[in-house]
Design an enzyme around this catalytic site. Structure first.
Site, PDB file in Angstrom:
ATOM      1  N   ASP A 247       0.847  -1.193   0.000  1.00 12.75           N
ATOM      2  CA  ASP A 247       0.000   0.000   0.000  1.00 12.75           C
ATOM      3  C   ASP A 247       0.884   1.244   0.000  1.00 12.75           C
ATOM      4  O   ASP A 247       2.080   1.167   0.297  1.00 12.75           O
ATOM      5  CB  ASP A 247      -0.940   0.014   1.219  1.00 12.75           C
TER       6      ASP A 247
ATOM      7  N   GLU B  14       0.343  -0.757   5.867  1.00  9.32           N
ATOM      8  CA  GLU B  14       1.407  -0.167   6.680  1.00  9.32           C
ATOM      9  C   GLU B  14       1.209   1.338   6.808  1.00  9.32           C
ATOM     10  O   GLU B  14       1.448   1.916   7.868  1.00  9.32           O
ATOM     11  CB  GLU B  14       2.774  -0.474   6.063  1.00  9.32           C
TER      12      GLU B  14
HETATM   13 ZN   LIG Z   1       6.997   2.171   3.911  1.00 14.12          ZN
END
Ligand SMILES: [Zn+2]
Length: 459
Positions: free
Chosen positions: A101, A163
């Site tokens: 992501d 993340e």
């Molecule tokens: Zn990163």
């Protein structure tokens, strides 16, 4: 793995062969990186989540093509990819982490080329995710491809999908799928190198807590002309309280907090001023080396205040006011100990007997690697093989929640925090980019690392 400290377990010829192999692989690695970077996989809620699905599927397909067994898992959050391939009998297992992501691109006008159209300029590949962290995914694939068909170790790849929004479902993923991720060494490719030509291992991260402090002096607002003088208002009391958190030099004045020692690297005031945009004439605060102040000592910042705005304020003694405080903690400080120390300080320093309430808003532990032993020896040797110079140990002032999560889940594993970035990568900002020459070295280092870990004496 044994404790043999030797680093000459891989011949120079073997290193040269891997370097040449990775060099030949780079054109296709580049093509695959660009394809991943074209997917706008922004994990933030407001963005199209089918793109995060698409990037998970694209990542899974790349790993499947290398012969790994692949699954996409979801535990209430964004899709993560888990892939595995066995190594030779008795060989160690290495887990390779990255995330698929990305951060939102921000305003397109601030980009010199479209954020999701990877574009090369002056040896750098520009695009959102071109570095953070799709290049991390491709570094892992380059290492796998370099050993295609004869992997020296077992490899598990874990590519997270959230993340950039705080890895909220990671604890559940680790709880439910942790056995699949168990490894002797863990390579987390989501940090930075020290400079172009200067590789680094990130060995410390600071922890963090965030609190909201509310100060109350009155049970309702009253006329500042009729009562101002003897009666304290909440904003003034709050500001006095916030001012007690630093001494006159700007050091954190909260008692009982740990302080760590930062690596002895060159980082001078001019560089900090340039990188931070500090105005001429404004002093730095605190004492000790600049890197210790960024990496290993606590810091406190007030990041928001709730009080009437200037435009809407009236001649009133305000009864209550709040502030949000972000505190960074020494890498080995337990986050809740830091919270208790700050809470005690705020309660003990209530000005004029004002009512003070403190609420914990967020928390996260830091990370201090035990950066010794055979895996670290081989990692440093692999970096030296790739760059021709020894890597340095660096810290990061921010917190990376997943690093602490892995360290807690797998206390026996050696954790290596590596990365594809350099100081000009501008991850999260406009014109994020990857230095392509350095990226090839990152790929060589990881391929060599797998060979070195596979060559460690078994025991
Ligand atoms: Zn990163």
């Amino acid at each position: 793995m044994s404790d043999t400290p030797t680093t000459d377990i891989l011949s120079a010829d073997a290193v040269d062969a891997l370097r040449a192999r990775v060099h030949d692989l780079m054109p296709q690695v580049r093509v695959d990186l660009e394809a991943l970077a074209r997917i706008p996989s922004v994990s933030l809620d407001a963005f199209d989540q089918t793109q995060v699905e698409a990037s998970a599927e694209a990542t899974a397909a790349l790993l499947e093509a290398e012969g790994l067994t692949v699954e996409i898992v979801r535990e209430g959050g964004r899709p993560a990819v888990i892939a595995h391939i066995d190594g030779p009998e008795g060989a160690p297992t290495v887990m390779l982490y990255a995330h698929h992501d990305v951060q939102p691109p921000g305003d397109d006008a601030h980009w010199d080329s479209p954020p999701f159209e990877p574009t090369e300029r002056d040896g750098r590949l520009y695009g959102r995710g071109a570095a953070d962290d799709k290049a991390g995914i491709m570094a892992h694939l380059a290492a796998l491809r370099a050993h295609s068909g004869k992997l020296p170790v077992g490899v598990t790849v874990f590519v997270e999908g959230e993340e950039e929004i705080g890895s909220d479902s990671l604890p559940t993923i680790l709880e439910r799928h942790g056995e699949k991720l168990r490894a002797d060494a863990i390579v987390l490719a989501d940090s930075t190198n020290w400079a172009i030509g200067e590789p680094a291992l990130t060995t410390t991260l600071r922890g963090m807590i965030r609190v909201v402090v509310t100060v109350t002096t009155l049970d309702h607002g009253i006329h500042s002309g009729m009562f101002g003088g003897p009666v304290p208002d909440a904003i003034t009391a709050l500001v006095r309280l916030l001012a007690t958190m630093h001494d006159d030099t700007g050091n954190v004045a909260v008692a009982g907090l740990k302080e760590g020692v930062a690596a002895d690297l060159d980082y001078d005031e001019a560089r900090l001023r340039a990188e931070s945009g500090l105005l001429d004439g404004v002093d730095l605060i605190g004492s000790g080396s600049i890197l210790s102040r960024i990496w290993t000592k606590p810091s406190i910042t007030t990041i928001g205040i709730d009080a009437p705005t200037v435009a809407t304020s009236s001649n009133t003694l305000v009864p209550t006011a709040s502030a949000k405080i972000s505190m960074r903690l020494a890498p080995d400080e337990f986050d809740l100990d830091g919270f208790e120390a700050l809470k005690k300080h705020l309660l003990d320093h209530a000005p004029w007997g004002a009512r003070v309430e403190v609420h914990l808003d967020d928390r996260g532990n830091g990370f201090a690697a035990h950066a010794q032993g055979p895996v670290y020896d081989q990692a440093r040797a692999a970096f030296a093989d790739a760059w021709g110079v020894q890597p340095v140990d660096i810290g990061v002032g921010g917190s990376i929640p997943f690093v602490a999560a892995f360290a807690e889940k797998f206390p026996q594993a050696a954790i290596l925090v590596t990365g594809v970035e350099d100081p000009d990568a501008r991850a999260h900002g406009a014109n994020e980019s990857l230095h392509l020459g350095e990226f090839e070295k990152v790929c060589v280092a990881e391929a060599v690392l797998l060979a070195r870990l596979g060559a460690l004496p078994r025991g």
